[in-house]
Scaffold this active site. Structure first.
Site: not given
Ligand code: APR
Length: 248
Positions: A23, A35, A101, A104, A119, A127, A130, A154, A217
């Site tokens: 994310a 998170r 993961q 989008d 994911h 649906c 169907c 349906c 990250n």
């Molecule tokens: N650049 C780099 N890292 C970033 C940035 C950015 N601009 N913004 C946020 N982050 C980091 C945060 O530090 C965090 O550790 O991205 C990480 C996002 O972590 P999560 O929100 O846990 O996302 P993710 O690891 O993709 O979650 C996994 O959890 O709920 C499920 O299905 C959902 O696919 C998702 C899975």
């Protein structure tokens, strides 16, 4: 040597590079992470908004969330510098696949051609009775008339093509992700907290297969100790700098 230059140099010398994104990679496109302080799960309980059992009982919460948040975000979001940099790495012959993961579709929109969506995708809705596919726009307009939205053919129950909590990942998708992880000699891990399994097993598989790991990250992750490079910074600017260095 600065850490980004060292990472770029490893990319230059690697033969089969794969990216694994979460994310945080889409955060700079305006899509909130799950998170952390402003994460989605802080405001929306995943046991209600992202759990298959709850969805089957009462999907109206999910569709409200779709109408108020998911759909407007999907309409607005554009690939950011990080998505564009990964697409460019592929064009340069320096990236074989993206395992994501994210749901989008922004990697594909940026031009990445080999994307494994662990994911699923929130861009397709179907649906459960169907199997008719719907675009997000179509479902948004059905939602103006009825919540939860019924299938136009349906009256069956519609669902997004995502993996909810309580569901298994598609076995073929997971298998191809594992194959890529085992094949690569360098795995770029970007924007994931690395706490959700089996997705977070991908870096472990790559490491066991002998690959070097780089983690980009914002915050530390539980797998930092096994990575060759850890960069706690924004994905977009870090990846574009890497591409710049590789091109110079
Ligand atoms: N650049 C780099 N890292 C970033 C940035 C950015 N601009 N913004 C946020 N982050 C980091 C945060 O530090 C965090 O550790 O991205 C990480 C996002 O972590 P999560 O929100 O846990 O996302 P993710 O690891 O993709 O979650 C996994 O959890 O709920 C499920 O299905 C959902 O696919 C998702 C899975």
């Amino acid at each position: 040597m600065d850490i980004i230059k060292a990472l770029a140099s490893d990319i230059k010398n690697s033969e089969y590079i794969v990216a694994f994104t979460g994310a945080g990679h889409s955060a700079e496109s305006g899509i909130p992470t799950y998170r952390g302080e402003s994460g989605l799960w802080g405001k929306y309980d995943p046991n209600i908004y992202a759990n298959i059992n709850y969805f089957m009982q009462d999907s109206s919460y999910y569709w409200n969330f779709f109408r108020e948040l998911r759909y407007p975000l999907l309409l607005k979001a554009k690939p950011n510098l990080g998505h564009l940099a990964l697409a460019e790495l592929e064009t340069m012959g320096k990236l074989e696949a993206v395992i994501t993961q994210n749901i989008d579709g922004l990697h594909q929109e940026a031009g990445s051609s080999s994307v494994i969506e662990l994911h699923g995708t929130s861009r397709v809705i179907y649906c459960m009775n169907c199997a008719q596919d719907y675009s997000v726009d179509e479902v948004f307009s059905i939602l103006e008339e009825k919540l939860p939205p019924p299938c136009r053919n349906c009256q069956g129950k519609l669902r997004p093509a995502v993996v909810f909590f309580g569901e298994s990942l598609d076995p073929l998708t997971l298998q191809s992700a594992y194959e890529e992880a085992r094949k690569c000699d360098f795995l770029l891990v970007i924007g994931s907290s690395l706490v959700v399994y089996p997705a977070a097993d991908i870096p472990l598989q790559a490491k066991h297969g002998g690959a070097k790991l780089a983690i980009i990250n914002k915050d530390p992750t539980p797998l930092d100790d096994m990575a060759h490079h850890v960069i706690n910074d924004e994905a977009g600017k870090t990846l574009s700098r890497i591409v710049q260095i590789l091109k110079s």
